[in-house]
Design a protein around this motif. Structure first.
Motif, short mmCIF file in Angstrom:
data_model
loop_
_atom_site.label_atom_id
_atom_site.label_comp_id
_atom_site.label_asym_id
_atom_site.label_seq_id
_atom_site.Cartn_x
_atom_site.Cartn_y
_atom_site.Cartn_z
N ASP A 127 2.41 -27.07 12.13
CA ASP A 127 1.03 -26.79 11.75
C ASP A 127 0.52 -27.70 10.66
O ASP A 127 -0.70 -27.86 10.49
CB ASP A 127 0.91 -25.33 11.29
CG ASP A 127 0.98 -24.35 12.45
OD1 ASP A 127 0.77 -24.78 13.60
OD2 ASP A 127 1.24 -23.16 12.22
N ALA A 128 1.42 -28.28 9.88
CA ALA A 128 1.02 -29.19 8.81
C ALA A 128 2.17 -30.13 8.52
O ALA A 128 3.33 -29.82 8.79
CB ALA A 128 0.64 -28.41 7.54
N VAL A 129 1.84 -31.30 7.99
CA VAL A 129 2.85 -32.29 7.61
C VAL A 129 2.61 -32.68 6.16
O VAL A 129 1.48 -32.98 5.76
CB VAL A 129 2.78 -33.55 8.51
CG1 VAL A 129 3.78 -34.60 8.03
CG2 VAL A 129 3.04 -33.19 9.96
N VAL A 130 3.68 -32.67 5.38
CA VAL A 130 3.63 -33.15 4.00
C VAL A 130 4.46 -34.44 3.93
O VAL A 130 5.69 -34.39 3.91
CB VAL A 130 4.19 -32.11 3.01
CG1 VAL A 130 4.19 -32.69 1.59
CG2 VAL A 130 3.38 -30.83 3.06
N PRO A 131 3.81 -35.60 3.94
CA PRO A 131 4.56 -36.85 3.80
C PRO A 131 5.05 -37.01 2.37
O PRO A 131 4.40 -36.56 1.42
CB PRO A 131 3.53 -37.92 4.18
CG PRO A 131 2.21 -37.30 3.91
CD PRO A 131 2.37 -35.82 4.10
N ALA A 186 0.60 -31.45 -2.35
CA ALA A 186 0.17 -31.51 -0.95
C ALA A 186 0.54 -30.30 -0.12
O ALA A 186 0.08 -30.18 1.02
CB ALA A 186 0.76 -32.76 -0.30
N LEU A 187 1.35 -29.39 -0.63
CA LEU A 187 1.81 -28.27 0.19
C LEU A 187 0.67 -27.29 0.43
O LEU A 187 -0.01 -26.87 -0.51
CB LEU A 187 2.97 -27.56 -0.50
CG LEU A 187 3.77 -26.56 0.35
CD1 LEU A 187 4.45 -27.27 1.51
CD2 LEU A 187 4.80 -25.85 -0.52
N PRO A 188 0.42 -26.91 1.69
CA PRO A 188 -0.61 -25.90 1.96
C PRO A 188 -0.33 -24.60 1.22
O PRO A 188 0.82 -24.22 1.02
CB PRO A 188 -0.53 -25.71 3.48
CG PRO A 188 0.10 -26.97 4.00
CD PRO A 188 1.05 -27.41 2.92
N ASP A 189 -1.39 -23.92 0.82
CA ASP A 189 -1.25 -22.68 0.06
C ASP A 189 -1.05 -21.51 1.01
O ASP A 189 -1.95 -20.70 1.26
CB ASP A 189 -2.49 -22.45 -0.81
CG ASP A 189 -2.32 -21.27 -1.75
OD1 ASP A 189 -1.16 -20.87 -1.98
OD2 ASP A 189 -3.34 -20.74 -2.22
#
Length: 228
Positions: A137-141, A166-169
């Motif tokens: 669902d999300a990518v944190v490079p 950058a991490l989604p909350d």
């Protein structure tokens, strides 16, 4: 494992805690070739690298290199591990297969992917997981401070800083990809900050798979490794 990986062996030793003996063989150096060709070479020489153990009696083997197996896709990865297991006479799993098995045990169907790779390899990793049925669902490079990419040079503080930025909350499970990026100290800090959040790493999953496989080979029940 790759010849310059400084992380997999120390993390395996810590995760396994002496419950099994760990021996390592490394792929050959590939000077002067690009990243993709280097990873393809690792897949080409994998049978011979396993053969370096000779007549040593092993209970199981883990291929501690995720990136090379992303190139194979989930089906190719599964087929290669099956061929290697049949040839070796003991179970062989890639770190990617181990992640999928442990992820299934945990009931994971969607994750946030944390990746230290160059962009094209991060996208290859994402495609691998999604083709295997694990939604990203999300990518944190996780680039280096100079903008480059090298899993072996990512520090614990650098990784924490990147997650803070950058991490989604949300509380979506985290999947840290690759065996070369050190994560155990980071997992301890994440558990302190957000108790109970699932965070799975390639080395965690590989150690758990190896402990189970070794226990089965020796006719005993294998407990999971200590939580990091």
């Amino acid at each position: 494992m790759p010849p310059e990986n400084p992380t997999a062996e120390p993390e395996f030793q810590r995760l396994l805690g002496g419950r099994v003996n760990v021996f390592a063989a490394r792929f050959p150096l590939t000077p002067g070739v690009g990243l993709r060709r280097m990873l393809e070479t690792y897949n080409d020489v994998l049978p011979d690298t396993l053969g370096l153990f000779g007549a040593m009696r092993l209970d199981a083997a883990v291929v501690a290199c995720s990136a090379s197996h992303y190139l194979l896709g989930p089906d190719g990865d599964r087929e290669l591990c099956a061929r290697l297991s049949a040839r070796a006479g003991f179970p062989v799993a890639s770190s990617t297969r181990a992640v999928l098995e442990v992820g299934a045990e945990l009931g994971l169907d969607a994750v946030t992917l944390v990746s230290p790779y160059v962009p094209w390899l991060t996208e290859t990793s994402r495609a691998f997981w999604e083709r295997a049925g694990l939604r990203v669902d999300a990518v944190v490079p996780v680039p280096l401070p100079d903008g480059g990419h090298d899993p072996y040079r990512v520090t614990a503080q650098g990784l924490l800083d990147r997650l803070d930025a950058a991490l989604p909350d949300d509380d979506r499970p985290l999947l840290f990809t690759g065996t070369g990026m050190g994560t155990l100290a980071v997992l301890e800090e994440l558990e302190r900050r957000r108790p109970g959040r699932i965070a799975l790493t390639s080395n965690q999953a590989s150690a758990r798979w190896a402990l189970r496989a070794a226990g089965a080979a020796q006719g005993r029940s294998a407990a999971p490794p200590a939580a990091a």
